[in-house]
Design a protein around this motif. Structure first.
Motif, mmCIF file in Angstrom:
data_model
loop_
_atom_site.group_PDB
_atom_site.id
_atom_site.type_symbol
_atom_site.label_atom_id
_atom_site.label_comp_id
_atom_site.label_asym_id
_atom_site.label_seq_id
_atom_site.Cartn_x
_atom_site.Cartn_y
_atom_site.Cartn_z
ATOM 1 N N TYR A 157 11.078 11.282 51.803
ATOM 2 C CA TYR A 157 12.214 10.952 50.951
ATOM 3 C C TYR A 157 12.563 9.488 51.220
ATOM 4 O O TYR A 157 12.625 9.064 52.386
ATOM 5 C CB TYR A 157 13.414 11.832 51.259
ATOM 6 N N ASN A 195 10.714 24.804 38.365
ATOM 7 C CA ASN A 195 10.707 23.387 38.733
ATOM 8 C C ASN A 195 11.170 23.219 40.171
ATOM 9 O O ASN A 195 12.370 23.067 40.433
ATOM 10 C CB ASN A 195 11.591 22.566 37.803
ATOM 11 N N HIS A 231 10.969 20.738 41.926
ATOM 12 C CA HIS A 231 11.389 19.354 42.167
ATOM 13 C C HIS A 231 12.783 19.076 41.628
ATOM 14 O O HIS A 231 13.136 17.928 41.368
ATOM 15 C CB HIS A 231 10.366 18.383 41.555
ATOM 16 N N ASN A 232 13.580 20.122 41.498
ATOM 17 C CA ASN A 232 14.977 19.942 41.114
ATOM 18 C C ASN A 232 15.833 20.997 41.796
ATOM 19 O O ASN A 232 16.546 21.771 41.150
ATOM 20 C CB ASN A 232 15.144 20.013 39.600
ATOM 21 N N ASN A 251 18.370 16.413 46.924
ATOM 22 C CA ASN A 251 17.658 17.202 45.927
ATOM 23 C C ASN A 251 16.173 16.945 46.079
ATOM 24 O O ASN A 251 15.751 15.819 46.380
ATOM 25 C CB ASN A 251 18.131 16.810 44.518
ATOM 26 N N THR A 252 15.382 17.996 45.894
ATOM 27 C CA THR A 252 13.929 17.857 46.059
ATOM 28 C C THR A 252 13.322 16.893 45.042
ATOM 29 O O THR A 252 12.185 16.457 45.206
ATOM 30 C CB THR A 252 13.234 19.215 45.939
ATOM 31 N N GLY A 253 14.073 16.537 44.011
ATOM 32 C CA GLY A 253 13.595 15.542 43.065
ATOM 33 C C GLY A 253 13.375 14.185 43.689
ATOM 34 O O GLY A 253 12.669 13.343 43.117
ATOM 35 N N MET A 297 11.776 13.679 46.476
ATOM 36 C CA MET A 297 10.510 13.599 47.228
ATOM 37 C C MET A 297 9.695 12.402 46.736
ATOM 38 O O MET A 297 9.569 12.182 45.533
ATOM 39 C CB MET A 297 9.665 14.858 47.019
ATOM 40 N N LYS A 310 5.148 14.314 45.572
ATOM 41 C CA LYS A 310 5.512 15.613 45.039
ATOM 42 C C LYS A 310 4.555 16.687 45.556
ATOM 43 O O LYS A 310 3.521 16.406 46.165
ATOM 44 C CB LYS A 310 5.501 15.576 43.506
ATOM 45 N N ILE A 311 4.915 17.947 45.304
ATOM 46 C CA ILE A 311 4.159 19.063 45.866
ATOM 47 C C ILE A 311 2.706 19.047 45.430
ATOM 48 O O ILE A 311 1.798 19.269 46.236
ATOM 49 C CB ILE A 311 4.835 20.390 45.481
ATOM 50 N N THR A 345 7.800 20.241 53.265
ATOM 51 C CA THR A 345 7.587 19.093 52.396
ATOM 52 C C THR A 345 8.375 17.843 52.740
ATOM 53 O O THR A 345 8.387 16.881 51.970
ATOM 54 C CB THR A 345 7.894 19.490 50.944
#
Length: 304
Positions: free
Chosen positions: A98, A216, A218-219, A235-237, A239, A242-243, A264
């Motif tokens: 991040y 999703n 990533h959110n 928020n994973t957004g 990252m 990305k995964i 992650t």
């Protein structure tokens, strides 16, 4: 589905269940009662592939409210374990994923302020895994800098070798929550496994949510508190890798197999990045979670 590993008594082996409202449905027993063979453990269920998820989902929908005798327990009457109490191999950890955590780490941990060109990968052994409410062990002779990092965990569902990014998400079984416990003063010449892989340094759970329930990943909001005071929220957004990139990168050289776990990375707000720095000590209670998955709680307990 929200899948758990649960037990009724401390000496019991963990069993595969699904959470429906305030009940845990034992999937093996549900299968026996309906003529659909389902396994007793999470890893065996993951091994069966997407068809098992479909069959179990259909059974749960069909039987809800009319459960066969002996298939359910009130959630309050069971103990949840880590959803995979012992992974088959090390958990794959991702460092510096991040942007704001990269910035705080550069200030406080002597890591590079530059964005990494490729994912930073480390690992945690299976013996590091603990479940909900189990203690994070604090050994003062080993560390005076025990830190927290809340993370989204990705569970692999099908074998992945040299996978392209555009194909990577099809290999995801589901998602969970992991706390990357880190003894900052135990890094050794840049190697992180001793810092991050000691016993109890991978709290994991409380469930695995199957990928179909999280379109999703990533959110998703993620957060952490220490003794009720918020320390991390993001928020994973955010990252950096990305995964799908993480799966493609790891699988380029190491085959990912069903049941493998990728943690992650964490956002900003870790103890090392604060001014003054903060650490976990015996008596602290750490609570943390990821949106759509659940919350974990672990006390910090003195050993040694």
């Amino acid at each position: 589905m929200k899948l758990v590993t649960y037990r009724r008594h401390p000496a019991d082996a963990g069993r595969l269940g699904a959470i429906v409202d305030d009940m845990v449905v034992d999937l093996e027993r549900l299968g026996e009662a309906t003529g659909e063979p389902l396994p007793a453990t999470m890893l065996d269920f993951i091994d069966l592939g997407p068809d098992a998820v479909r069959v179990a989902s259909e059974l749960l929908a069909e039987m809800e409210g009319d459960w066969p005798l002996g298939c359910t327990q009130p959630l309050a009457n069971v103990t949840l374990m880590a959803p995979i109490p012992r992974t088959r191999k090390n958990v794959f950890g991702i460092g510096l994923n991040y942007v704001k955590h990269i910035e705080e780490s550069a200030r406080s941990l002597d890591t590079s302020a530059d964005m990494p060109e490729k994912p930073v990968v480390f690992s945690k052994p299976p013996t590091a895994i603990i479940g909900p409410d189990e203690p994070i062990l604090h050994n003062a002779s080993m560390t005076q800098q025990l830190d927290w990092e809340v993370e989204l965990a990705v569970i692999i569902g099908t074998t992945a070798t040299r996978i392209r990014e555009e194909d990577a998400m099809a290999h995801v079984f589901g998602y969970s929550v992991m706390l990357d416990v880190s003894a900052r003063d135990n890094r050794r010449a840049g190697q992180w496994i001793f810092s991050k892989g000691q016993d109890s340094y991978a709290p994991f759970g409380p469930c695995i949510v199957t990928a179909d329930e999280i379109p999703n990943p990533h959110n998703l909001d993620l957060w952490l508190t220490k003794n009720g005071e918020e320390k991390q929220r993001s928020n994973t957004g955010f990252m950096y890798f990305k995964i799908h990139t993480l799966i493609a990168d790891i699988s380029s050289g190491m085959t990912l197999e069903p049941g493998d776990v990728i943690a992650t990375g964490t956002p900003e707000g870790v103890g090392a990045g604060r001014d003054p720095q903060e650490w976990m000590w015996p008596g602290d209670v750490i609570e943390y979670g990821v949106e759509g998955i659940g919350m974990m709680r672990n006390p910090v307990v003195k050993i040694g």
